[in-house]
Design an enzyme around this catalytic site. Structure first.
Site, PDB file in Angstrom:
ATOM      1  CB  CYS A  70      -2.674 -38.842 -20.907  1.00  0.00           C
ATOM      2  SG  CYS A  70      -2.279 -40.431 -20.168  1.00  0.00           S
ATOM      3  CG  HIS A 128     -17.819 -43.779 -15.984  1.00  0.00           C
ATOM      4  ND1 HIS A 128     -18.996 -43.516 -16.626  1.00  0.00           N
ATOM      5  CD2 HIS A 128     -17.009 -44.381 -16.890  1.00  0.00           C
ATOM      6  CE1 HIS A 128     -18.928 -43.945 -17.868  1.00  0.00           C
ATOM      7  NE2 HIS A 128     -17.728 -44.485 -18.053  1.00  0.00           N
ATOM      8  NE  ARG A 149      -9.595  -2.398  -5.576  1.00  0.00           N
ATOM      9  CZ  ARG A 149     -10.276  -2.642  -4.470  1.00  0.00           C
ATOM     10  NH1 ARG A 149      -9.662  -3.139  -3.419  1.00  0.00           N
ATOM     11  NH2 ARG A 149     -11.575  -2.391  -4.406  1.00  0.00           N
ATOM     12  CB  SER A 164       1.695 -40.965 -21.673  1.00  0.00           C
ATOM     13  OG  SER A 164       0.629 -40.119 -21.358  1.00  0.00           O
ATOM     14  N   GLY A 170      -6.313 -10.413   8.677  1.00  0.00           N
ATOM     15  CA  GLY A 170      -5.928 -10.958   9.971  1.00  0.00           C
ATOM     16  C   GLY A 170      -5.246  -9.893  10.797  1.00  0.00           C
ATOM     17  CE1 TYR A 179       1.035 -36.092 -24.478  1.00  0.00           C
ATOM     18  CE2 TYR A 179       3.254 -36.379 -25.343  1.00  0.00           C
ATOM     19  CZ  TYR A 179       2.066 -36.921 -24.875  1.00  0.00           C
ATOM     20  OH  TYR A 179       1.926 -38.281 -24.785  1.00  0.00           O
ATOM     21  CE  LYS A 225      -3.680  -0.651   2.303  1.00  0.00           C
ATOM     22  NZ  LYS A 225      -4.302  -1.071   3.558  1.00  0.00           N
ATOM     23  NE  ARG A 256      -6.695   2.435   4.695  1.00  0.00           N
ATOM     24  CZ  ARG A 256      -7.170   3.658   4.446  1.00  0.00           C
ATOM     25  NH1 ARG A 256      -6.382   4.710   4.540  1.00  0.00           N
ATOM     26  NH2 ARG A 256      -8.441   3.832   4.105  1.00  0.00           N
ATOM     27  CG  MET A 262      -5.200  -2.516  13.554  1.00  0.00           C
ATOM     28  SD  MET A 262      -4.309  -1.189  14.343  1.00  0.00           S
ATOM     29  CE  MET A 262      -4.287  -0.012  12.991  1.00  0.00           C
TER      30      MET A 262
END
Lengths: 887, 887
Positions: free
Chosen positions: A843, A469, A353, A776, A106, A863, A28, A97, A108
């Protein structure tokens, strides 16, 4: 002597820090400095560095010189804002802040309006002429400060407010008067004295140092420590403290507040888009109590709004805002989400942002920005989260359509579908042939349901997880599917979903992306794959190192995947091919055969079908590699387990029912996953594998000879654990291949390789590689065996594991990188230690999961292969993985 | 210039080589040289070194100087033997044999009587006065030489012999006359000329070089190459050639031949034991056509034989033989098996080797030799094959008893048993209580059969392999068991074994060491564990590095194992404890509970039983560690799957049958091995593990406090795959342990560790070790998951795999060292990389397998754990492993 710099001022267009100093100033603080430097009007302030946090926590006090540096910075702020901290006339109020390197819930969060006391509140009244506003702000400050800095819980103050309301006969906060709030401020302070034994700090200085200390201490409160542990954030990072001037959008009619996006976050169109409200706080714009006005006239017109646009009401300020948003987008090279406030005619930017956006918008913005020369292609492809593409590939529910959700299941296969309910696959096929749209509703599906699933618009099952399945096959087909609906109970030709009675022929609609089941027909919309989509995917392919193939067993799926850009088939499961009506008879004949001769005869009858299957696939994948896995599942999957089905088998094969039953019994296994399947079948019945090799090569030879195709068939032997298995079966298949080529007078390259899907294969990959042309990785089964978890049975506990944080994710969805991934890496390294150029792919379902693809890139696979509808996602993920791995 | 030495002579008490030169001279050549050096009368000869083999095969010819060296050695042989090669008066005949470093079937074996031709045969006749003997030898030489050297197959000669017999009207070889054989020799030679195009070599020199070349060439014949590959013998080793003088025990009445052992190979007693025959060949002694005479008078008396002993008939030669055998045993420091021949009054030793012996003899000889100062303890413990000890630990069938084998099954648990057939476990228990001996006959057993198996003398099952429930549990109990009898078909209260009808109450006998099933009662004998056994096992323990623990769930097994020398319990499976009649009700109550409260109530009722169980074990294992595995199997194992059983459960738990059924249905799993079990149960139902931890610690505290025991309970969490599981459950169990100790005012050490039985646990052992006080490798499950083989389902293909040489051994019997073992090694190394002193053990079936134990020694495990009856075997194997690993 130079003193260490602890405090970084920003304001009036100048800043000590910049965006590169996140480690020192937190995210920030660095961003506020950066915006100031850009000349964006940001309320002045300063950041106390993260170094101070470490020193403070270690020493239990502030380092020498800090107080002086803070005082100096505060002086500059007063100058920049034209107000004075603690002043009874024109008081400067502050926000304080925390701000670590990364955003950390979590800790302050914020104290607002710091600097208010019985003196300065008067200054605020004189500046605004609004006592009620001033005292409302004051009482808010006291409660917030007491809660987060002094540890006096909020509920104490709530109770006192309620008591006061009862006393004065009011119900809403808005009804309370300045005096009511003033009285309560006094009560609050007394309560603080009572609870803490000390008076509420009146001095703005004391307030400020109290807040700074509270921010630093919040680094070590339990929930911050837990968050750090979960997210691997080192303790030594510490947090910075951001002290910034308050500005108010609600000080009067010359004040306003708003939010805006530099481009349309919904469509991605390049138009400035925002909403604002005069005399309001930020919450008012989002909360929807008042209807916000549009920022631009164009926006007003689009919405057909009667409310004046900022561009009309405050044309000068609008021009300033427009310039700022342009500068910010250009600077950050991304669509920005900005918050602004106008205080007494002056524009302040409170935050910028990167804006959240829909998948469609993300794609369009990325492509547009490349075309506008703002970013390069590599940056563009990093801007779209791969999984979000899924939204663009499937039919969607019409967002405007009404719906009645009647049940919830797992989002097993994305997309929306609507159809008339049937309860078995034969009916699904029949109804579909009659031109009806059907929704297949089953307890669970099995390979015998393939034709029904194909015929259905969508599938609903009562049992099974994301990798059941039904889920796996539906994703492969691109059929929307919701699975594991525990509220679904089928009995005969009707079912109940929760309390809803559903009969055959009733309409149901599902959203496979959310898991929702809806009553009746809900309108759906087809996906629009614009030109931007294609452009974007081309860039991804340029950048990716890994290829993306598809898992497909039939020409239709292969075609879908090709359209999505698949560069070959990484897994063709041949077992689904045995379920066709004419084939299953011979398959069963083969299984029930009592001698080799009968077995060979049945197998020979399947050959022509198989050849045709492979020819179809080769045609669709012209020019691309096709990996065909030889028969894998245990034989009992091909024979019905119920008496009726067995009777049919007996009739169709001409074998006594008793023999059929006996054979089914003998095929029964306690743990079929670890049973007589994969290459073990090839070892026991080599004639099956020989037939398949023959069909593959005959199909390939035919196309090469008669149609001039280039084809490199890759024959894949499944479930190899021991190199001797592969050696034996490779020799048998190679002999068949050579024979077929000789008979056809064709010479073509082919490969014989294996799936690495057992831990032993990974551990002994150096041995196995000697007999393999490729590996594979079958990470579905490898996950099952490595973790000892059956995916069919993991429902009852895997969810619990993820809920209890014992596992970060379902390991069947995203690969377990340390465990299962460790074996993949070992298999790859050992395999390539024997054969440096060994072709490596994956695969399993993980081939379509972006995180997993990121991992596979680090392993150096050639791949990944995934179901057709995951292909675009995988292509993008592969490109992003290549970029990330280069870093 | 020195020439390379190719030929090594031995004879007349002198030899160029010795026993250390195996690499150069082959095993046989080195041993012949060694015996000659010892002064043992060995027929003179020479060895052509293995180096020559390499040169010959590389160059296609003999190296320069070889011929001369052979001629010189031959000259020395002639001198030593007083005969001349090729002489027409007193011909020296030769044997030619191959001889590699290790014995290698597949290569050329032997040519005998080399040197015979039409001339020298006359010399043989004049020396022996026996023309028939000479021509018989001649024709044997020609056929043998033609077959192995010239490649003319044996059957050609057989056919000619048959034709001749037909012609002369004779049937037996023994009826054939000298002339018949002489005629055949001529025919044989003509046949050789016809088949090879060359005459049969007449010149003894040519014969010799032909044979030498044939030996060398046999190194590269296909079956030798295959054998080398299978046994990892390098090609470059080559073979030596041994040329040795022939001696004849069948040249007349002053000739003899015999075999002898330096100690009794059956009992191990230290007495010279042998048999011999006058005027005979070696084969005659072994073939049993003539009854051999004893060598010693003591042997003759023991056998009550009428036949004169050699000690009486040939006292001088006996004395010489006696001295030789003493020298040989002393020299080799082991019991020798010798072959000798007396040719015309002169004793020749043809061979000495370490004698085969029974387990009993091996043990006695080893112990005696240490006591006699011949060998040290370390050598002694290497002399007994661990598996053979099994013969000494179980009842055996009386070898003299008649038996009718009616079926054959797998030898699942060793020992002999006889009993009356019952077909269910309740009957087994009831009959046993009535004092009957019962044989439990089942299709297969489940945990519900434990009481029946305990009550039975032996167990027969129709299904299941060597690692089925029946086999594993029976071995654990020491009950003889034969499993997987495919000929057994049970229907109701009778069964068929093959064609034999067996009714309840009929007697059957089994031999669990062979798998045989016999009709009726066959007498059995109890094992005799002599003092030697205890002494020997003590030595093993002194030498072993690894400890040996036992797998035991009840005091009886623990006691058995202690008696066999177990040093603790490595695996106590608590699930068996839940099957007692009163307990199973509460266990089922726990499973069927609909809320945490009911579940806790049922569990609380099991606590006292568990505490008692553990107290019993701790008592038996006083002073030794006890590892207790918390609940592991899936819950459905505790609920009957048949309606009748479920009805009983419904009645006993007071729950509607429908609910029981529904719960059973919901617990059903496709692959229970990979399902909701192990620590996953602990995660879902932590109260079960907490109860078990409480029972363990209460039992321990009680004994420590009231009886002054030292106890270190080791609590083992099963099936951990992810460190977070262990962390969670460890914390829960530790909290309970601390609480119990506090309540009891006792402080004792305890450990909490895990089983490493999933590949993921091995791969992430560094992480898991951070939460574990010990690892116990559960190699049964680790084998299942690493290889992807369910042991319950592997029957149909694992045997095929071993038969087809795809796997060297059943990996559930002997650990797969490369694959599964690779993960064990990885787990051990990674675990100790986090915790250097981490205690490591193994508790799978492999803990009792000598080869596996040898492997575990190399991994550095601290202990192995096995079923009680394997403890002595494991102790010996551990000692041998320690010795081998030091080498």
């Amino acid at each position: 002597m130079d003193q260490t710099k602890f405090v970084y001022f920003f304001g009036n267009g100048q800043a000590d820090g910049d965006a590169s100093m996140k480690n020192l100033l937190g995210g920030k603080g660095a961003n506020l400095a950066e915006m100031t430097r850009l000349g964006v009007p940001v309320p002045s302030g300063f950041t106390i560095s993260t170094e101070v946090c470490g020193l403070y926590l270690a020493q239990g006090g502030y380092p020498a010189g800090l107080k002086e540096q803070v005082a100096t910075a505060l002086g500059k702020m007063e100058e920049a804002m034209g107000a004075t901290f603690g002043s009874a006339e024109n008081p400067l109020l502050l926000s304080v802040r925390s701000g670590a390197r990364v955003s950390m819930p979590g800790m302050m969060d914020t104290v607002l309006n710091l600097g208010l006391n019985d003196t300065t509140v008067e200054g605020m009244i004189s500046r605004t002429g609004d006592a009620r506003f001033a005292y409302d702000s004051y009482r808010r400050f006291v409660t917030m400060y007491s809660d987060v800095v002094l540890g006096v819980a909020h509920h104490h103050f709530e109770e006192m407010i309620n008591a006061k309301k009862a006393q004065v006969g009011k119900k809403m906060d808005t009804e309370m008067s300045a005096d009511d709030w003033k009285d309560l401020v006094g009560q609050f302070k007394a309560k603080v004295q009572q609870e803490t034994g000390k008076p509420f700090p009146e001095s703005p200085e004391d307030q400020l140092w109290g807040a700074i200390g509270a921010v630093f201490n919040s680094w070590n409160i339990p929930r911050a420590i837990v968050y750090r542990k979960l997210n691997d954030i080192p303790e030594e990072w510490g947090t910075a403290v951001n002290v910034q001037s308050m500005v108010f959008g609600n000080m009067g009619e010359d004040c306003a507040t708003g939010v805006a996006f530099t481009r349309d976050p919904s469509t991605g169109e390049n138009r400035f888009y925002g909403e604002y409200l005069v005399n309001a706080q930020g919450e008012d714009v989002v909360a929807g109590i008042r209807t916000p006005h549009q920022v631009t006239i164009e926006g007003k017109n689009r919405q057909d709004s009667d409310l004046a646009a900022m561009e009309e009401e405050l044309p000068e300020l609008y021009k300033e805002l427009y310039a700022v948003q342009q500068r910010l987008e250009k600077h950050y090279s991304d669509m920005q989400d900005i918050e602004f406030t106008i205080q007494q005619g002056k524009l302040w930017l409170l935050q910028t942002r990167n804006g959240k956006r829909t998948a469609k918008a993300a794609l369009k913005i990325a492509v547009d920005m490349v075309n506008e020369g703002m970013i390069d292609k590599q940056t563009a492809i990093m801007r779209v989260a791969p999984d979000t593409l899924d939204q663009l590939l499937h039919p969607m529910l019409d967002p405007k359509a009404d719906r009645t959700v009647v049940g919830k299941a797992l989002p097993a296969s994305p997309g929306a579908a609507t159809g008339m309910v049937v309860f078995n696959s034969d009916d699904a096929e029949k109804w579909a042939e009659e031109g009806k749209k059907v929704m297949l509703v089953r307890d669970e599906t099995s390979p015998e349901d393939i034709h029904g699933m194909h015929s259905a618009q969508g599938i609903i099952t009562a049992r099974g997880g994301m990798t059941s399945h039904a889920a796996v096959v539906a994703r492969g087909m691109g059929r929307p599917c919701v699975s594991g609906c525990s509220e679904l109970h089928i009995s005969g030709n009707s079912c109940k979903i929760g309390s809803l009675e559903v009969k055959e022929g009733d309409w149901l609609t599902i959203d496979g992306s959310t898991g929702e089941i809806m009553q009746g027909q809900v309108a759906t919309m087809d996906p629009e794959l614009s030109g931007d989509f294609a452009t974007f995917m081309e860039w991804a392919e340029e950048i990716a190192r890994m290829k993306v193939r598809t898992n497909a067993d039939n020409p239709e799926d292969a075609r879908t995947a090709r359209n999505f850009g698949a560069q070959g088939i990484g897994l063709c499961r041949t077992e689904h091919m045995f379920f066709g009506a004419e084939r299953i008879i011979n398959m069963r004949g083969m299984i029930l055969a009592e001698n080799d001769d009968d077995r060979r005869k049945s197998i020979a009858k399947i050959l022509p079908y198989q050849r045709e299957d492979f020819e179809g696939l080769f045609r669709e994948m012209k020019g691309f590699p096709v990996t065909i896995r030889l028969l894998d599942p245990p034989l009992h999957e091909f024979i019905p387990h119920d008496e009726e089905g067995q009777q049919e088998v007996a009739e169709s094969t001409g074998m006594p029912l008793e023999k059929v039953k006996a054979r089914v019994e003998s095929l029964k296994e306690f743990n079929p996953m670890l049973g007589h399947r994969g290459c073990r079948l090839g070892v026991s019945y080599p004639e099956v594998y020989e037939m398949q090799a023959q069909a593959i090569m005959e199909a390939a030879c035919h196309l090469v000879k008669n149609e001039g195709y280039t084809i490199i068939p890759e024959i894949m032997i499944p479930l190899v654990g021991v190199v001797s298995e592969l050696k034996l079966l490779r020799e048998k298949c190679a002999a068949v291949c050579e024979k077929v080529m000789q008979e056809n007078g064709v010479k073509l390259e082919y490969m014989i390789g294996t799936m690495v899907e057992l831990p032993r294969a990974a551990v002994t990959a150096d041995q196995i590689a000697a007999e393999a042309d490729f590996f594979s990785f079958g990470t579905n089964d490898l996950t099952q065996t490595t973790m000892g978890i059956s995916r069919d049975d993991s429902g009852p506990f895997l969810k619990e594991y993820v809920d209890k944080n014992l596992l970060p994710k379902d390991p069947f969805v995203s690969i377990d990188q340390v465990g299962v991934g460790g074996l993949v890496r070992m298999g790859a390294e050992k395999g390539r230690s024997t054969k440096p150029g060994l072709k490596l792919g994956v695969c399993g379902e993980h081939g379509g999961d972006p995180d997993s693809i990121g991992f596979f890139e680090t392993v150096g696979l050639d791949y990944v292969s995934c179901s057709p509808y995951r292909v675009p996602i995988a292509r993008l993920a592969a490109a992003q993985a290549a970029v990330n791995n280069k870093k």
